[in-house]
Design a protein around this motif. Structure first.
Motif, PDB file in Angstrom:
ATOM      1  N   ARG A   1     -36.493 -66.013 -30.552  1.00  0.00           N
ATOM      2  CA  ARG A   1     -36.956 -66.923 -29.497  1.00  0.00           C
ATOM      3  C   ARG A   1     -36.093 -66.739 -28.261  1.00  0.00           C
ATOM      4  N   ARG A   2     -34.794 -66.706 -28.466  1.00  0.00           N
ATOM      5  CA  ARG A   2     -33.823 -66.315 -27.443  1.00  0.00           C
ATOM      6  C   ARG A   2     -32.676 -65.627 -28.180  1.00  0.00           C
ATOM      7  N   GLY A   3     -32.344 -64.439 -27.724  1.00  0.00           N
ATOM      8  CA  GLY A   3     -31.254 -63.689 -28.330  1.00  0.00           C
ATOM      9  C   GLY A   3     -31.044 -62.380 -27.591  1.00  0.00           C
ATOM     10  N   VAL A   4     -31.030 -62.460 -26.271  1.00  0.00           N
ATOM     11  CA  VAL A   4     -30.812 -61.269 -25.455  1.00  0.00           C
ATOM     12  C   VAL A   4     -29.332 -60.907 -25.493  1.00  0.00           C
ATOM     13  N   PRO A   5     -28.973 -59.710 -25.962  1.00  0.00           N
ATOM     14  CA  PRO A   5     -27.560 -59.322 -26.015  1.00  0.00           C
ATOM     15  C   PRO A   5     -27.066 -58.960 -24.613  1.00  0.00           C
ATOM     16  N   THR A   6     -26.285 -59.831 -24.043  1.00  0.00           N
ATOM     17  CA  THR A   6     -25.852 -59.658 -22.657  1.00  0.00           C
ATOM     18  C   THR A   6     -24.509 -58.936 -22.542  1.00  0.00           C
ATOM     19  N   TRP A   7     -23.980 -58.454 -23.661  1.00  0.00           N
ATOM     20  CA  TRP A   7     -22.731 -57.708 -23.629  1.00  0.00           C
ATOM     21  C   TRP A   7     -23.041 -56.211 -23.793  1.00  0.00           C
ATOM     22  N   GLY A   8     -22.022 -55.393 -23.619  1.00  0.00           N
ATOM     23  CA  GLY A   8     -22.176 -53.966 -23.878  1.00  0.00           C
ATOM     24  C   GLY A   8     -23.231 -53.319 -22.995  1.00  0.00           C
ATOM     25  N   VAL A   9     -23.999 -52.375 -23.598  1.00  0.00           N
ATOM     26  CA  VAL A   9     -24.966 -51.581 -22.827  1.00  0.00           C
ATOM     27  C   VAL A   9     -26.393 -51.795 -23.310  1.00  0.00           C
ATOM     28  N   PHE A  10     -26.645 -52.908 -23.982  1.00  0.00           N
ATOM     29  CA  PHE A  10     -27.955 -53.130 -24.582  1.00  0.00           C
ATOM     30  C   PHE A  10     -29.095 -53.132 -23.569  1.00  0.00           C
ATOM     31  N   MET A  11     -28.823 -53.556 -22.349  1.00  0.00           N
ATOM     32  CA  MET A  11     -29.874 -53.620 -21.337  1.00  0.00           C
ATOM     33  C   MET A  11     -29.893 -52.397 -20.428  1.00  0.00           C
ATOM     34  N   ASN A  12     -29.160 -51.351 -20.813  1.00  0.00           N
ATOM     35  CA  ASN A  12     -29.077 -50.129 -20.037  1.00  0.00           C
ATOM     36  C   ASN A  12     -30.047 -49.108 -20.619  1.00  0.00           C
ATOM     37  N   LYS A  13     -31.155 -48.877 -19.933  1.00  0.00           N
ATOM     38  CA  LYS A  13     -32.202 -47.998 -20.461  1.00  0.00           C
ATOM     39  C   LYS A  13     -31.717 -46.567 -20.627  1.00  0.00           C
TER      40      LYS A  13
ATOM     41  N   TYR B   1     -36.348 -65.607 -14.768  1.00  0.00           N
ATOM     42  CA  TYR B   1     -36.017 -66.897 -14.168  1.00  0.00           C
ATOM     43  C   TYR B   1     -34.625 -67.323 -14.626  1.00  0.00           C
ATOM     44  N   GLU B   2     -34.094 -68.358 -14.021  1.00  0.00           N
ATOM     45  CA  GLU B   2     -32.774 -68.878 -14.380  1.00  0.00           C
ATOM     46  C   GLU B   2     -32.917 -69.903 -15.504  1.00  0.00           C
ATOM     47  N   ASN B   3     -31.787 -70.425 -15.970  1.00  0.00           N
ATOM     48  CA  ASN B   3     -31.759 -71.425 -17.048  1.00  0.00           C
ATOM     49  C   ASN B   3     -32.536 -70.924 -18.283  1.00  0.00           C
ATOM     50  N   GLN B   4     -32.099 -69.788 -18.793  1.00  0.00           N
ATOM     51  CA  GLN B   4     -32.844 -69.096 -19.836  1.00  0.00           C
ATOM     52  C   GLN B   4     -32.555 -69.601 -21.252  1.00  0.00           C
ATOM     53  N   ALA B   5     -31.548 -70.462 -21.409  1.00  0.00           N
ATOM     54  CA  ALA B   5     -31.190 -71.008 -22.723  1.00  0.00           C
ATOM     55  C   ALA B   5     -30.858 -69.907 -23.712  1.00  0.00           C
ATOM     56  N   ASN B   6     -30.215 -68.859 -23.237  1.00  0.00           N
ATOM     57  CA  ASN B   6     -29.846 -67.729 -24.085  1.00  0.00           C
ATOM     58  C   ASN B   6     -28.481 -67.985 -24.717  1.00  0.00           C
ATOM     59  N   PRO B   7     -28.352 -67.928 -26.042  1.00  0.00           N
ATOM     60  CA  PRO B   7     -27.067 -68.244 -26.685  1.00  0.00           C
ATOM     61  C   PRO B   7     -25.949 -67.279 -26.313  1.00  0.00           C
ATOM     62  N   PHE B   8     -26.296 -66.081 -25.853  1.00  0.00           N
ATOM     63  CA  PHE B   8     -25.281 -65.109 -25.463  1.00  0.00           C
ATOM     64  C   PHE B   8     -24.990 -65.147 -23.967  1.00  0.00           C
TER      65      PHE B   8
ATOM     66  N   PRO C   1     -26.563 -66.222 -19.818  1.00  0.00           N
ATOM     67  CA  PRO C   1     -27.720 -65.829 -19.003  1.00  0.00           C
ATOM     68  C   PRO C   1     -27.712 -64.341 -18.691  1.00  0.00           C
ATOM     69  N   TRP C   2     -28.916 -63.793 -18.530  1.00  0.00           N
ATOM     70  CA  TRP C   2     -29.032 -62.401 -18.130  1.00  0.00           C
ATOM     71  C   TRP C   2     -29.467 -62.316 -16.678  1.00  0.00           C
ATOM     72  N   ASP C   3     -29.098 -61.213 -16.059  1.00  0.00           N
ATOM     73  CA  ASP C   3     -29.474 -60.967 -14.672  1.00  0.00           C
ATOM     74  C   ASP C   3     -30.838 -60.277 -14.666  1.00  0.00           C
ATOM     75  N   PRO C   4     -31.896 -60.949 -14.218  1.00  0.00           N
ATOM     76  CA  PRO C   4     -33.228 -60.338 -14.230  1.00  0.00           C
ATOM     77  C   PRO C   4     -33.296 -59.015 -13.474  1.00  0.00           C
ATOM     78  N   GLU C   5     -32.472 -58.867 -12.444  1.00  0.00           N
ATOM     79  CA  GLU C   5     -32.515 -57.642 -11.642  1.00  0.00           C
ATOM     80  C   GLU C   5     -31.872 -56.464 -12.379  1.00  0.00           C
TER      81      GLU C   5
END
Length: 374
Positions: free
Chosen positions: A159-171, A212-219, A221-225
């Motif tokens: 439901r929410r679990g975006v890993p905001t550490w490391g390189v997980f969001m680096n394509k 959007y902001e206020n994402q309720a992510n346990p790890f 917030p992530w930067d949408p950009e």
């Protein structure tokens, strides 16, 4: 018996929390004798924690040349899996590589070819096969309790679990988001239980809509950009025998049906479903079928948890790495074969290709054109 000597490439969380503790429990059979990481301070810290006498490298090419090493474990971002594995296999080392096998099917094929040329063993770390519920479900499938499994679902939903550490969001470094990160586990588990790796076609879609902001992510917030991978992916997979698989993977999805590394199987004799019980906050394995003209279900409680932080005395990581070491010592195939992991990587790539082109991807041959657009 001489101990197997292991070299660890990548000294991040997955190495420290999963691989190294499991290897430490096998001290009669193995010894970690070398560590490698691009961050010299980090690799020295990890080496001092696990074996003060171990060699320390910052260049993996130097580690794989070390004649004192028999086995290499690769725990790095996905982009580096193939070049590191190929180098280690070519140097005569057995290789365990973290999932997924590679960033794409061409790179995975290089690993498979290198393993075949070298005669050394190669496995990919799909630890969810070694959960107690997974092993029980696999046993039921092998015994034919479900009959012919012709419909399946592979679940990897947060439901929410975006890993905001490391390189997980680096394509560039990872190759994608939740599909290649956690969807790969669900897909591997489903194919393994079905014992079906013959794919006919794939249709997939991906989404990146939660900006959007206020994402309720346990790890945090992530930067949408900076979020340049998908946050969810879905696919319809048709097998050559007519069986179908629906795959769902998301780091963030507005749903209450959260399931990660789980599968649902429907066969001619019965069905089975891994699911999360929200009332008891436990994972369940539920078998369903018919008895005496009535529909029945049998619910088995379990606490699968995450391998490397499980409170159980023996974790799935222990079972996974234990069988891997035994496969080398006894010269037998590991539970996760490179051919199986190669098929998973081909499927992941086909889903991304289908999502990008809007077309169904038809699988042709294994070794020539990997897939073509329909």
């Amino acid at each position: 018996m001489n101990k197997l000597r292991v070299g660890m490439i990548g000294c991040g969380a997955i190495a420290v929390q999963k691989h190294l503790p499991a290897l430490k429990k096998l001290s009669e059979k193995v010894e970690v004798v070398a560590f490698c990481d691009g961050n010299e301070q980090n690799v020295r810290r990890v080496a001092d924690s696990f074996n003060k006498n171990a060699k320390v490298y910052t260049d993996y090419q130097e580690l794989v040349k070390d004649n004192d090493i028999d086995v290499v474990h690769i725990c790095t971002p996905n982009l580096f899996h193939a070049p590191m594995a190929v180098a280690a296999l070519n140097a005569g080392k057995h290789v365990m590589c973290e999932k997924p096998m590679a960033i794409n099917s061409q790179e995975a094929k290089k690993m498979l070819d290198a393993a075949n040329r070298s005669g050394k063993k190669l496995t990919i770390a799909y630890q969810n096969r070694f959960r107690k519920d997974s092993l029980l479900l696999k046993e039921a499938c092998e015994k034919g309790d479900l009959g012919d499994i012709y419909v399946a679902k592979a679940h990897a939903i947060r439901r929410r679990g975006v890993p905001t550490w490391g390189v997980f969001m680096n394509k560039e470094l990872q190759g994608g988001g939740p599909l290649i990160d956690i969807g790969t586990h669900a897909l591997d588990l489903t194919l393994w239980c079905m014992n079906n790796y013959e794919v006919e076609s794939v249709t997939g879609v991906t989404h990146n809509k939660l900006r959007y902001e206020n994402q309720a992510n346990p790890f945090g917030p992530w930067d949408p950009e900076a979020f340049d991978v998908e946050e969810s992916a879905f696919a319809f997979i048709k097998m050559k025998n007519g069986a179908t698989i629906y795959l769902e993977a998301a780091w963030a999805l507005n749903t209450l049906d959260e399931r990660e590394a789980m599968t649902t199987l429907s066969g001619t004799k019965g069905g089975a479903e891994m699911r999360r019980n929200r009332e008891t906050n436990t994972d369940e394995l539920v078998f369903n079928g018919e008895m005496y003209g009535k529909l029945v279900e049998t619910k088995l409680q379990n606490a699968a948890g995450i391998a490397y932080i499980s409170p159980e005395e023996e974790t799935e990581a222990d079972r996974e790495i234990g069988q891997w070491i035994n496969a080398i010592l006894e010269d037998k195939d590991p539970v996760v074969t490179p051919e199986q992991a190669y098929t998973v990587t081909r499927l992941l790539e086909a889903i991304y290709e289908s999502a990008e082109t809007g077309k169904t991807i038809e699988f042709k041959t294994k070794d020539k054109k990997l897939f073509t657009q329909a």
